[in-house]
Design an enzyme around this catalytic site. Structure first.
Site, mmCIF file in Angstrom:
data_model
loop_
_atom_site.group_PDB
_atom_site.id
_atom_site.type_symbol
_atom_site.label_atom_id
_atom_site.label_comp_id
_atom_site.label_asym_id
_atom_site.label_seq_id
_atom_site.Cartn_x
_atom_site.Cartn_y
_atom_site.Cartn_z
ATOM 1 C CG MET A 295 -12.006 5.301 -4.885
ATOM 2 S SD MET A 295 -10.506 4.960 -5.831
ATOM 3 C CE MET A 295 -11.177 4.911 -7.474
ATOM 4 C CB THR B 149 -1.027 -0.072 1.165
ATOM 5 O OG1 THR B 149 -1.926 1.023 1.032
ATOM 6 C CG2 THR B 149 -0.383 -0.042 2.533
ATOM 7 C CE LYS C 184 -1.983 0.777 -3.194
ATOM 8 N NZ LYS C 184 -3.389 0.984 -3.534
ATOM 9 C CG ASN D 134 -3.378 -4.207 -4.855
ATOM 10 O OD1 ASN D 134 -3.192 -5.078 -5.704
ATOM 11 N ND2 ASN D 134 -4.537 -4.055 -4.233
#
Ligand code: ATR
Length: 273
Positions: A213, A61, A65, A86
């Site tokens: 998100m 994370t 990434k 990821n």
């Protein structure tokens, strides 16, 4: 026991160990899942050491990434498109396979909320890593149009050009946007600073679906704002978190865990319900 973990910085508050432990219990897989927080310039070494010592797979994370993308031996097509990794799996023949399950997680969560993507007009806010990861999986659902709007317009234009072979994707400035859109996805990090993307309130209507998100223990700034302007269906990124994890678990173990109960337990754990 097979070992997995998530690399991030900071990562202490990651919910991935909680989620994967529940998946393992549910599917009766013997594995342990931990956390690793290497210094930002020590990620490559930490990753190598983890796999040298028998690790089977990991999640990656923020902020690693993009670096993970350069460190694996092989990339899945969706990781290649996302420009970021990821999920890493050590294959039986010793290859480090880099994958990206974020976009698939987003689409799975949208569908689980009953959002129709085919023939819909989608507005994607932001043009950073999160937007890049979402584009191919969204376009694979055959929307009639996907518009990217970003504070720095050139980045939206660049992304649209990069993905236009996959579907009807264009870039517009926030000022140019003309509704109606069926779905707005906020991939910006504006909420982290308590800010809002500069979207005209007139674009919000009662039948629009709003997806942020980001997530928190209460509504994100963007979701609060959208509700204030009449949006009735709002979703935050907690479901995407669980769905991308389920996809990673499936890559590693070849068995797909159910997500509904795990999402409920995660909400309880966070004090959201
Ligand atoms: P991520 O990997 O989470 O996508 P990122 O690559 O840093 O993070 O991208 C953050 C995105 O949020 C960018 O699209 C950024 O816009 P710029 O490209 O103009 O920087 C967007 N963003 C961040 N803060 C914002 C704000 N206050 N208003 C609008 N957009 C914002």
């Amino acid at each position: 026991m097979d070992r997995y973990l998530v690399f991030g910085h900071p990562v202490r508050h990651s919910k991935s160990p909680f989620i994967h432990t529940l998946f393992a219990r549910q599917t009766q897989q013997e594995l342990e899942y931990g956390l690793a927080e290497p210094a930002v310039d020590e990620f490559a070494q930490a990753l190598r050491t983890f796999f040298d010592q028998g690790g089977k797979g990991c999640n990656v994370t923020v902020p690693f990434k993009e670096q993970a993308f350069t460190l694996v031996d092989r990339l899945s097509p969706r990781a290649k498109r996302a420009g970021a990794v990821n999920t890493i799996k050590l294959t039986d023949d010793g290859v480090l396979l880099g994958d990206n399950t974020d976009g698939a997680g987003l689409v799975a969560d949208l569908k689980s909320h009953g959002v129709t993507l085919a023939d819909s007009r989608i507005l994607l806010l932001g043009a950073g890593g999160a937007a890049r990861g979402a584009l191919a999986p969204l376009l694979a659902e055959l929307p009639s149009e996907l518009v990217i709007a970003n504070r720095t317009h050139a980045k939206a234009q660049q992304l649209a050009a990069e993905f236009c072979d996959l579907g009807p994707v264009t870039a517009q400035t926030y000022e140019q946007l003309a509704g109606p859109f069926d779905l707005v996805i906020n991939s910006t990090s504006a909420s982290l600073q308590g800010e809002l993307p500069p979207l005209a309130p007139a674009l919000i209507h009662t039948d629009i679906a709003i997806y942020d998100m980001m997530y928190g223990t209460s509504d994100t700034a963007f979701i609060s704002w959208a509700k204030q302007h009449g949006a009735r269906q709002t979703m935050d990124g907690l479901g995407m978190l669980v769905e991308q994890a389920a996809e990673a678990f499936t890559v590693w173990r070849g068995i797909r865990p159910g997500t509904k109960q795990v999402l409920r337990e995660l909400k309880r754990n966070l004090g959201v319900i």
